[in-house]
Each structure stands twice: as structure tokens, then as C-alpha cells.
Design a protein around this motif. Structure first.
Motif, PDB file in Angstrom:
ATOM      1  N   GLY A 184       0.787 129.480  40.335  1.00 26.52           N
ATOM      2  CA  GLY A 184       0.777 130.274  41.565  1.00 26.52           C
ATOM      3  C   GLY A 184       2.150 130.302  42.226  1.00 26.52           C
ATOM      4  N   ARG A 185       2.443 131.392  42.887  1.00 26.51           N
ATOM      5  CA  ARG A 185       3.747 131.561  43.529  1.00 26.51           C
ATOM      6  C   ARG A 185       3.593 132.329  44.841  1.00 26.51           C
ATOM      7  NH1 ARG A 185       7.726 135.570  42.378  1.00 26.51           N
ATOM      8  NH2 ARG A 185       9.760 134.978  43.196  1.00 26.51           N
ATOM      9  N   SER A 186       2.513 132.055  45.551  1.00 28.18           N
ATOM     10  CA  SER A 186       2.296 132.713  46.831  1.00 28.18           C
ATOM     11  C   SER A 186       1.710 131.723  47.814  1.00 28.18           C
ATOM     12  CB  SER A 186       1.354 133.919  46.676  1.00 28.18           C
ATOM     13  OG  SER A 186      -0.005 133.502  46.669  1.00 28.18           O
ATOM     14  N   SER A 187       1.633 132.127  49.070  1.00 26.38           N
ATOM     15  CA  SER A 187       1.088 131.240  50.092  1.00 26.38           C
ATOM     16  C   SER A 187      -0.426 131.128  50.014  1.00 26.38           C
ATOM     17  CB  SER A 187       1.499 131.728  51.485  1.00 26.38           C
ATOM     18  OG  SER A 187       1.004 133.031  51.729  1.00 26.38           O
ATOM     19  N   LEU A 188      -1.059 131.843  49.101  1.00 29.89           N
ATOM     20  CA  LEU A 188      -2.491 131.677  48.854  1.00 29.89           C
ATOM     21  C   LEU A 188      -2.753 130.556  47.869  1.00 29.89           C
ATOM     22  CD1 LEU A 188      -3.620 135.413  48.660  1.00 29.89           C
ATOM     23  CD2 LEU A 188      -3.926 133.814  50.559  1.00 29.89           C
ATOM     24  N   GLY A 189      -1.744 130.164  47.117  1.00 23.15           N
ATOM     25  CA  GLY A 189      -1.855 129.096  46.144  1.00 23.15           C
ATOM     26  C   GLY A 189      -0.594 129.030  45.314  1.00 23.15           C
ATOM     27  N   LEU A 190      -0.057 127.816  45.132  1.00 20.80           N
ATOM     28  CA  LEU A 190       1.191 127.697  44.388  1.00 20.80           C
ATOM     29  C   LEU A 190       1.314 126.311  43.784  1.00 20.80           C
ATOM     30  CD1 LEU A 190       4.138 127.563  47.021  1.00 20.80           C
ATOM     31  CD2 LEU A 190       1.864 126.627  47.344  1.00 20.80           C
ATOM     32  N   ASP A 191       2.268 126.187  42.850  1.00 20.71           N
ATOM     33  CA  ASP A 191       2.485 124.905  42.219  1.00 20.71           C
ATOM     34  C   ASP A 191       3.760 124.262  42.756  1.00 20.71           C
ATOM     35  OD1 ASP A 191       4.587 126.181  40.843  1.00 20.71           O
ATOM     36  OD2 ASP A 191       3.377 126.512  39.044  1.00 20.71           O
ATOM     37  N   CYS A 192       4.113 123.096  42.189  1.00 20.11           N
ATOM     38  CA  CYS A 192       5.188 122.289  42.765  1.00 20.11           C
ATOM     39  C   CYS A 192       6.526 123.011  42.779  1.00 20.11           C
ATOM     40  CB  CYS A 192       5.305 120.963  42.020  1.00 20.11           C
ATOM     41  SG  CYS A 192       5.763 121.097  40.265  1.00 20.11           S
ATOM     42  N   SER A 193       6.883 123.647  41.676  1.00 21.66           N
ATOM     43  CA  SER A 193       8.197 124.285  41.595  1.00 21.66           C
ATOM     44  C   SER A 193       8.250 125.591  42.368  1.00 21.66           C
ATOM     45  CB  SER A 193       8.589 124.508  40.131  1.00 21.66           C
ATOM     46  OG  SER A 193       7.575 125.198  39.428  1.00 21.66           O
ATOM     47  N   ALA A 194       7.114 126.285  42.488  1.00 18.38           N
ATOM     48  CA  ALA A 194       7.088 127.508  43.283  1.00 18.38           C
ATOM     49  C   ALA A 194       7.310 127.208  44.755  1.00 18.38           C
ATOM     50  CB  ALA A 194       5.770 128.247  43.089  1.00 18.38           C
TER      51      ALA A 194
END
Length: 293
Positions: A184-194
């Protein structure tokens, strides 16, 4: 040719590659790419054109992607302009290129069919999304930015495209509680590096997408022998994981332990992670605008 190309960063396959790789890579054919813009709120990139494959990352609304192949099934294979990531994404979420004038600075903002918060929203745009503003209007005291497709967002949720915030770590802290989402790469869901990439971008610091890339390239390496000497904004890496120091003995990270973006005592995080497959801390790095990417 014996060079091995990382599929995440190089548009090179055995059957097809970008024209820039002619003479450097073995491929059946080389093609010129065509630039499109992401029109969906967010668009998953996958390693294969299959919906049952985990996503590698996400493209955000307004980002550009150079497409090298489109299939009859509705898939496009291309490379993001933002961070160079390569993958398969849905052609339905792509459209003609428009120059962005602004970025979403709020964690997320609703996009409306017109300048009125009482209208049923068309969807949500995440922080980092890019939009083309053509004008402004005020409805009941609230200023709206009118976008190039006629839709509207609350103007104070935007900043000019080249705007830089002074404290990008404070932006990372705004994501506190956001669900963890692999790829994930959004404010709805993302991971550590995003989390690190999106926050750093608001400070004018462009870094690669994945944690292994960030560990190798982002900013400059610093000692991690004494964790108590680390400063706010320093990145700490483990195998496959990254977090940011926000204060004395405090780590902020999107993690699979809480499944959220959360604070954790640094000493406790180091001990806890050491007991897992991710092991000991591997590196620390310090970002600056002079050391971006």
C-alpha cells in the motif's frame, strides 16, 4: 549480455523492453513507451497481470506512467515517473497526461462533482495525489479548488506541486493509526517504506520505494552502534523493514506487529524484531534535501 535487471526498476523482460535498453539487455523487441496519467484514486502495480497476485506498490492519482504494453484483457505494463517502479496495472485507471499544479497535502480529501460538501463524493484522494487546478470558488464560506475535469476538492487540503514542508517527520506522524497494507502507498493503507517515501516527498526528498532500495541509496549512512545517538528523522533498517526515529528512544513505523502505523519504544522494537526472522538492525541512514535519493 549477462547483466541482471531488477524487474521493479527496469522495464526489461525477455520478450519486451524499453527502447532505452537496446544494446544493454536481451529482449525479443524494444519499444517506445507512451506516457499516461493515473486517473484512478490509486492503482495497484503487480508483478504479473493477475488479480490474485499481491501488489508491489500503488500509483496515486495524477502520477505519470510510461506504458510499454497494453493487453486486450485491460492490463498495462509500465514504469512510474515518480519513483521508477515497474509493474502491471489496470488500463482503465489511465488517461491523457495533464500537468499537475497542486498536490494533496491532507491525509486524504474527498473529491466532489462540484464545489459543495453536500454533494455525494466521487471518491477520496490520498496525500501525494496530484491534481490540475483550473480555478477556485467559495460555497458557504468554504473555498474549493476546481479541477481540470470539473470536479472539486477543498482548497486548503492542497499545496502547490513544488511545495516543501520543513518537518517531514511530522508528516509521517500524521499517519499514526493508518492500517498496515503490504504494497500500500496511500493514507488508506501503506507499508513501512511507503510511509517513509510519502512523508519524505513532502519535504522535497525523493527516495526509492522499497526498504532494500532505501537502505542502499537514501541519504547517507550513519552509525547505528549506539541507538541512543540517533536523531529525529534518522532511518533505521532491518532485513525488509524500515522505521524513522521521532524522538529519544522512539520509533515510528508501519508494521505487521500492530498492523498499523505506530510508535514503539526503540529499545523494545530492536529486541522484539531481533527475535523474529528479520533479525538485528542492519543499517541507519540520514536524509537531507542535499542527499535525496
Amino acid at each position: 549480455m549477462s547483466q541482471i535487471f531488477d524487474r521493479r526498476r527496469h522495464p526489461v523482460r525477455a520478450d519486451l523492453a524499453a527502447i532505452d535498453y537496446e544494446g544493454r539487455a536481451d529482449a525479443a523487441r524494444f519499444v517506445e513507451g507512451e506516457v499516461f496519467q493515473v486517473t484512478a484514486a490509486r492503482l495497484a502495480l503487480r508483478p504479473e497481470p493477475r488479480l490474485d497476485r499481491s501488489i508491489d506498490t500503488e500509483a496515486l492519482c495524477g502520477e505519470w506512467v510510461t506504458v510499454y504494453e497494453q493487453t486486450p484483457e485491460g492490463w498495462a505494463w509500465g514504469q512510474l515517473d515518480t519513483d521508477g517502479y515497474v509493474g502491471w496495472l489496470s488500463s482503465d485507471g489511465l488517461g491523457p497526461v495533464k500537468a499537475a499544479t497542486h498536490r494533496v497535502r491532507a491525509l486524504r480529501t474527498y473529491r466532489y462533482p462540484g464545489p459543495d460538501l453536500k454533494f455525494p463524493p466521487l471518491g477520496l484522494l490520498s496525500m501525494g495525489s496530484r491534481v490540475t487546478v483550473t480555478g477556485e470558488t467559495v460555497t458557504r464560506g468554504l473555498t474549493y479548488a476546481i479541477l481540470s475535469d470539473g470536479s472539486a476538492v477543498v482548497a486548503k487540503h492542497l499545496v502547490p506541486a513544488e511545495h516543501c514542508t520543513e518537518d517531514w517527520v511530522a508528516v509521517a506522524e500524521e499517519f499514526l493509526g493508518t492500517p498496515y497494507l503490504w504494497g500500500g502507498r496511500s493514507s488508506l493503507g501503506l507499508d513501512c517504506s511507503a510511509l517513509i517515501q510519502l512523508a519524505a516527498q513532502t519535504g522535497g526528498i525523493d527516495i526509492p520505494r522499497d526498504s532494500d532500495m532505501q537502505e542502499a541509496e537514501a541519504g547517507e549512512e550513519i552509525s547505528h552502534d549506539d541507538p541512543s545517538s540517533l536523531h529525529r528523522g534518522d532511518l533505521l533498517f532491518w532485513k525488509g523493514h524500515v522505521g524513522v526515529i521521532t524522538g529519544p528512544n522512539t520509533l515510528l513505523h508501519a508494521n505487521g506487529h500492530t498492523m498499523t502505523v505506530a510508535y514503539e519504544r526503540l529499545d523494545q522494537a530492536i529486541a522484539r524484531i531481533a527475535a523474529t526472522e528479520w533479525g538485528e538492525v542492519t543499517k541507519a541512514r540520514r536524509l537531507s534535501r542535499d542527499k535525496a535519493d
